[in-house]
Design an enzyme around this catalytic site. Structure first.
Site, mmCIF file in Angstrom:
data_model
loop_
_atom_site.group_PDB
_atom_site.id
_atom_site.type_symbol
_atom_site.label_atom_id
_atom_site.label_comp_id
_atom_site.label_asym_id
_atom_site.label_seq_id
_atom_site.Cartn_x
_atom_site.Cartn_y
_atom_site.Cartn_z
ATOM 1 N N LYS A 84 42.830 56.276 59.741
ATOM 2 C CA LYS A 84 43.038 54.964 60.006
ATOM 3 C C LYS A 84 42.389 53.995 59.125
ATOM 4 C CE LYS A 84 42.723 52.031 64.289
ATOM 5 N NZ LYS A 84 42.390 52.034 65.730
ATOM 6 N N SER A 159 45.856 50.774 69.001
ATOM 7 C CA SER A 159 45.906 50.107 67.682
ATOM 8 C C SER A 159 46.206 51.130 66.516
ATOM 9 C CB SER A 159 44.796 49.531 67.336
ATOM 10 O OG SER A 159 43.558 50.131 67.479
ATOM 11 N N SER A 183 42.804 52.877 72.205
ATOM 12 C CA SER A 183 43.689 53.002 70.969
ATOM 13 C C SER A 183 43.942 54.338 70.359
ATOM 14 C CB SER A 183 43.122 51.925 69.753
ATOM 15 O OG SER A 183 43.552 50.838 69.909
HETATM 16 N N1 GLN Z 1 44.699 47.549 73.506
HETATM 17 C C1 GLN Z 1 43.220 46.999 73.575
HETATM 18 C C2 GLN Z 1 42.970 45.813 72.868
HETATM 19 O O1 GLN Z 1 44.065 45.209 72.329
HETATM 20 C C3 GLN Z 1 42.455 48.234 73.029
HETATM 21 C C4 GLN Z 1 42.468 48.594 71.606
HETATM 22 C C5 GLN Z 1 41.594 49.421 71.047
HETATM 23 O O2 GLN Z 1 41.249 50.584 71.650
HETATM 24 N N2 GLN Z 1 41.134 49.221 69.757
HETATM 25 O O3 GLN Z 1 42.012 45.494 72.702
#
Ligand code: GLN
Length: 497
Positions: A84, A159, A183
């Site tokens: 990532k 994400s 994410s």
């Molecule tokens: N959807 C959540 C956010 O927008 C989690 C994102 C994540 O786990 N990085 O913060």
């Protein structure tokens, strides 16, 4: 049990490991195969590839592979992995999905990157992600959305959407991800692969571009629970460079992967004795196909010997406001380093130092990131700190206590990963904050720092395509090996891979 195989077990890490050992394929050939797949793909799953650097690593692996002893010592030798883009790398750009870090090369590798490279893995490149990991659909990336491999009009989830799509579309056998509030699990479920977030602190955050430091945790996404176990094993570490990292007390994730629950001897019922908790707050207001798939998985696990009990996680609903206050607050502090001075994007025309800060941050960050920085600065400001940030931290504590209570009655908690399968791109463009509600089932385990995993458990079948559905397993702190064992038994006895 139902048979809906979609051949995910093909090209699993385990299978590639066998092919490398039997010399049916070399590490260079394997790396080239994936690089070709990446260049042919139109999913936008990668932000950067560097074929030369990849092939150099593969050549090194091939040299080591000539010595059979290394096959035992280094089980991941020659296996490709995508990272990532939140993990910094020397030979690939590290953008965190942001224009702010466009063309940024780090002078060092993240701990996770370094550890996996030292275990012989070959880096295929950097995967697309929501900007600074803020989002649930990968549409917040400055480098464009990632398409869901099952239907390109649908989101990959976020994400870690690039990592999930890459694994699902066979652009990589495995990928790293990070999970702050879902994410890893949510994109894994949207793309039909397995993904685990370990206990907070198990994997070093050194070199992981920070979003919300008290929640950010690295993990792994792959086709099977077995592959996740193999790679996670090589990632966990206490690292002097991350003060929140800890010595994992039970880091043997592979040891009991193939044994029955608590070493039972009934092979028809390998999960005999396992108590699964089903939170009443995790059922109800969800897509009917998601509900049916979860019900089916409960039946399957029951046939395998597990018993299911009803439990309650009463503060589940509060996880959304608590998370979005805490995460925004920590993001506003972490992202203050991007000032256009030492590194990162700097606006071209400015009249003074403060004008340079303002313009660089206004142009370098995307809309969602700016919104969260503002919310974060607000909830931390004098006069509002107690009402928002402190309150959210207290709720976080209560949520963690709900889990401790629940684990007095059960060994593992089961539920959906998300209320729906992947949605169409653009669904939330007018109301981005509504997307936050879709995080309802993943946030609480993150707030409690618990290990949790998503495994495929079904499909929503549409007219001429289908969308994967994920099952979530949550375990007590440091019980990753339980989750992986249960997921492995489930995957061996069903065909949802
Ligand atoms: N959807 C959540 C956010 O927008 C989690 C994102 C994540 O786990 N990085 O913060």
């Amino acid at each position: 049990m139902q048979n809906h195989t979609n051949n995910n077990a093909n090209n699993s890490v385990l299978e590639l490991q066998t092919q490398l050992r039997q010399k049916k394929i070399s590490a260079v050939e394997l790396a080239q195969y994936y690089l070709d797949n990446i260049s042919r793909s139109n999913l936008n799953a990668f932000i950067d590839v560097n074929a030369e650097a990849t092939l150099n690593q593969a050549k090194q692996a091939d040299i080591l592979l000539q010595n059979m002893d290394n096959h035992q010592k280094m089980p991941l030798l020659g296996i490709p992995i995508a990272h990532k883009d939140v993990f910094v790398t020397k030979e690939w750009k590290s953008t965190a999905g942001s224009k702010m870090l466009e063309n940024y090369y780090s002078p060092f590798n993240a701990c996770v990157v370094e550890k996996l490279a030292n275990s012989g893995m070959v880096c295929l490149g950097k995967t697309n992600m929501d900007e600074f990991a803020m989002g649930s659909s990968n549409e917040n990336s400055a480098y464009g959305a990632v398409s869901n491999p099952w239907n390109n009009d649908y989101v990959s989830g976020g994400s870690s959407g690039g990592s999930a799509a890459a694994v699902a579309a066979n652009l990589a056998p495995a990928a790293t991800g990070t999970d702050t509030g879902g994410s890893i699990r949510q994109p894994a479920s949207f793309c039909g692969i397995s993904g685990i977030k370990p206990t907070y602190g198990s994997v070093s955050r050194y070199g992981m571009i920070a979003y919300a430091s008290s929640l950010d945790q690295a993990g792994v996404m792959a086709k099977t629970a077995y592959d996740c176990a193999l790679i996670l094993q090589a990632m966990v570490t206490k690292d002097a460079n991350d003060s929140t990292s800890i010595q994992h007390p039970k880091p043997e994730f592979l040891a009991k992967l193939n044994s029955n629950w608590q070493d039972g001897n009934d092979n028809q019922q390998p999960l005999k004795g396992l108590k699964i908790g089903l939170p009443k707050e995790f059922i109800g207001d969800i897509d009917s196909d998601v509900q049916n798939s979860i019900n089916q998985s409960i039946q399957d696990l029951t046939k395998l010997g597990a018993s299911v009990i009803d439990i309650s996680l009463p503060r589940t609903k509060l996880s959304i406001p608590a998370y979005y206050v805490i995460a925004a607050a920590q993001a506003s502090s972490n992202l203050s380093r991007f000032d256009g001075v030492r590194y990162g994007f700097r606006a071209e025309n400015y009249s003074s130092l403060s004008d340079m800060y303002k313009k660089s941050r206004s142009l370098g960050f995307g809309e969602e990131v700016k919104k969260r920085i503002m919310v974060g600065a607000y909830v931390l400001s004098q006069g509002y700190y107690d009402a928002y940030y402190l309150k959210a931290q207290k709720i976080r504590r209560l949520i963690a206590m709900d889990f401790l209570e629940a684990f007095k009655q059960c060994d593992i908690i089961l539920g959906p990963v998300a209320p729906t399968p992947a949605w169409q791109k653009g669904t939330y463009s007018k109301n981005p904050a509504h997307m936050y509600l879709a995080d309802i089932f993943t946030l609480s385990a993150s707030l409690a720092g618990l290990p949790c995993m998503s495994v495929p458990c079904g499909f929503k079948v549409q007219n001429n395509f289908k969308l994967p559905i994920g099952l979530q397993l949550i375990a007590p702190h440091f019980a990753e090996s339980d989750i992986l064992q249960i997921a492995n038994v489930y995957q061996k006895n069903t065909d949802w891979l």
